[in-house]
Design an enzyme around this catalytic site. Structure first.
Site, mmCIF file in Angstrom:
data_model
loop_
_atom_site.group_PDB
_atom_site.id
_atom_site.type_symbol
_atom_site.label_atom_id
_atom_site.label_comp_id
_atom_site.label_asym_id
_atom_site.label_seq_id
_atom_site.Cartn_x
_atom_site.Cartn_y
_atom_site.Cartn_z
ATOM 1 N N VAL A 93 0.827 -1.561 0.348
ATOM 2 C CA VAL A 93 0.271 -0.535 0.192
ATOM 3 C C VAL A 93 1.100 1.334 -0.049
ATOM 4 O O VAL A 93 2.086 1.184 -0.211
ATOM 5 C CB VAL A 93 -0.604 -0.181 1.215
ATOM 6 C CG1 VAL A 93 -1.855 -0.796 1.540
ATOM 7 C CG2 VAL A 93 -0.296 -0.312 2.732
ATOM 8 N N CYS A 279 9.918 7.545 -5.038
ATOM 9 C CA CYS A 279 10.110 7.170 -4.043
ATOM 10 C C CYS A 279 11.875 8.054 -3.349
ATOM 11 O O CYS A 279 12.189 8.313 -2.407
ATOM 12 C CB CYS A 279 11.537 6.010 -4.643
ATOM 13 S SG CYS A 279 10.068 4.714 -4.556
ATOM 14 N N LYS A 342 9.339 10.803 -15.348
ATOM 15 C CA LYS A 342 10.237 10.423 -16.862
ATOM 16 C C LYS A 342 9.185 9.682 -17.370
ATOM 17 O O LYS A 342 8.464 9.592 -17.886
ATOM 18 C CB LYS A 342 11.389 9.388 -15.787
ATOM 19 C CG LYS A 342 10.967 8.276 -15.465
ATOM 20 C CD LYS A 342 11.854 7.325 -14.581
ATOM 21 C CE LYS A 342 11.771 5.699 -14.324
ATOM 22 N NZ LYS A 342 12.640 5.049 -13.847
#
Length: 465
Positions: A93, A279, A342
């Protein structure tokens, strides 16, 4: 001897859960893999008869889903049912950065993970192996463990950490032939048995020597560290790009020169408008938060600079556009080519385009956007999430088009925000003919042939040149 797994459940059908489970199902036809999510629309999209309509855009993924779906790969909203029958449960999740309370803006928000743990505890009647797949701050496993072990229904839970190192855009290649699979578990006998059960799943297609096993904490910290090191490279090359612009050096030449040093290597040395994605920023902020919580100020300050540099690079790009257009962009049309963070993904989380657009909208520019894979809903959602202005104001100032030539028509400037390959193949003379003169191109990704554009008549700004 490890237990042979025959039923896997994954909670979370996003950018990690969807592709990872699809490949596990493809490579392990004897394991039933069920991906569950509470979002009905998302599950419906995963089940769409035309696999090109699945919600995650990832080259090669539609083919994998088509092969395994309905055979041993299932997408469902029946969360309790899937948890109850699974022997191994992946938690995949979202762990966004907290937007409230203690640790706001830095710590990971673990409420979704905790809800998962409580749900697993509530419905489980048989022993389970729980695998953390979401990127989590170090020692999350501890929290998950204590929730699971204090439920009092006599079920044994083993917890493993199996961080993902996928790069969006090449996730299927990364899953089919990973550099390494990292699995962390408890040193106890039961812990090692659980760890070996997951090793056996991956060993169906990954060579054993590429499967690394560690203790839980090392595995959790390795994920944060890998992303922090990569992000640090991007911020470092970007810091030098600004110096290049002032000295007449060329950042591409500098990157090539240092990239041939085998100790440094060429990867992640592309100067750009800044890094995005779910991230890098989140993981470094986690690292900073963990370091601070142990009182390690210098360590925290060091890593925080990587984020500060990235924010500066995004701001600098927006400022450059305003400055170049005679210090005013009010009422001027600025065309954005690309919105995803990207190429080859429809993920826009933390994309530099969002922040540059927001800055330009503050200057009352009119921004038109073209991205081959990102929808208007998504683009407006990204801007609305910032709460800089009202949703109606965003909708008024932003136009999203599905044609790049239309997007650029009448524009004072073009900002290239994503390195989509198709941008290189455009008829730039045609684009130039339809723009307001002088026509500017701000290449945030060093995508286009600068010399050629200058010959056509464009004024070109490229990062680090």
């Amino acid at each position: 001897m490890s237990k042979k797994i025959t039923k896997i459940c994954c909670i979370g059908a996003g950018y990690v859960g969807g592709p990872t489970m699809s490949v596990i199902a493809q490579k392990c036809p004897n394991i039933k893999v069920t991906v569950v999510d509470l979002n009905q629309a998302r599950i419906d999209a995963w089940n769409d008869a035309d696999t090109n309509n699945i919600p995650v855009y990832e080259p090669g993924l539609p083919e994998v889903v088509a092969e395994a779906r309905g055979r041993n790969l299932f997408f469902s909203t029946k969360v309790d049912e899937a948890i109850a029958e699974a022997e191994m449960i992946f938690i995949s999740v979202n762990t966004p950065t907290k937007t409230y309370g203690t640790g706001k803006g830095m710590a990971a928000d673990l409420k979704y993970i905790e809800l998962c743990a409580r749900q697993i505890a509530r419905v489980s009647t048989t022993d389970k192996i729980i695998v953390e797949k979401s990127t989590l701050p170090v020692r999350t496993a501890e929290a998950v463990k204590s929730i699971l072990q204090n439920t009092g229904n006599g079920v044994q839970f083993q917890i493993l950490s199996n961080p993902e190192f996928l790069a969006e855009g090449t996730a299927i290649e990364d899953l089919h032939a990973p550099d390494r699979i990292l699995i962390g578990g408890d040193p106890t006998e039961e812990g090692q048995e659980a760890l070996n059960a997951l090793v056996d799943v991956y060993a169906n297609w990954v060579p054993r020597e590429r499967i690394l096993t560690t203790n839980l904490w090392s595995s959790e910290l390795s994920k944060l560290t890998a992303n922090a090191f990569l992000a640090q490279r991007v911020s470092s090359i970007n810091a030098l790009s600004e110096l290049c612009e002032h000295t007449g050096a060329d950042i591409s030449e500098v990157a090539r020169s240092i990239g041939t040093d085998s100790r440094i290597g060429p990867k992640f040395l592309n100067a750009s408008v800044g890094f995005g994605g779910s991230c890098f920023q989140k993981d470094i902020l986690n690292l900073v938060y963990i370091a601070r919580s142990y009182g390690l100020q210098q360590v925290a300050d060091y890593w925080e600079q990587v984020i500060i540099m990235n924010d500066h690079q995004k701001r600098r790009f927006g400022n450059k556009i305003v400055k170049t257009l005679y210090n005013t962009v009010s009422g001027k049309k600025i065309a954005f080519l690309g919105w995803a963070f990207k190429k080859d993904t429809n993920d826009t989380r933390e994309s530099p385009a969002i922040f540059v657009a927001d800055d330009l909208l503050n200057e009352e520019a009119r921004v038109s956007v073209y991205d081959p894979k990102v929808s208007e809903t998504q683009i407006l959602g990204d801007l609305n999430y910032l709460h800089t202005r009202s949703e109606s104001k965003n909708a008024e100032l932003i136009t999203v088009l599905d044609n790049a030539y239309e997007c650029c028509k009448g524009a004072h400037a073009i900002a290239i925000m994503t390195e989509w390959d198709e941008f290189k193949t455009y008829d730039w003379e045609k684009i130039y003919a339809n723009m307001t003169k002088p026509a500017f191109v701000f290449d945030g990704r060093n995508v286009v042939d600068r010399k050629k554009l200058l010959q056509i008549g464009f004024k070109v700004y490229t990062i680090g040149k």
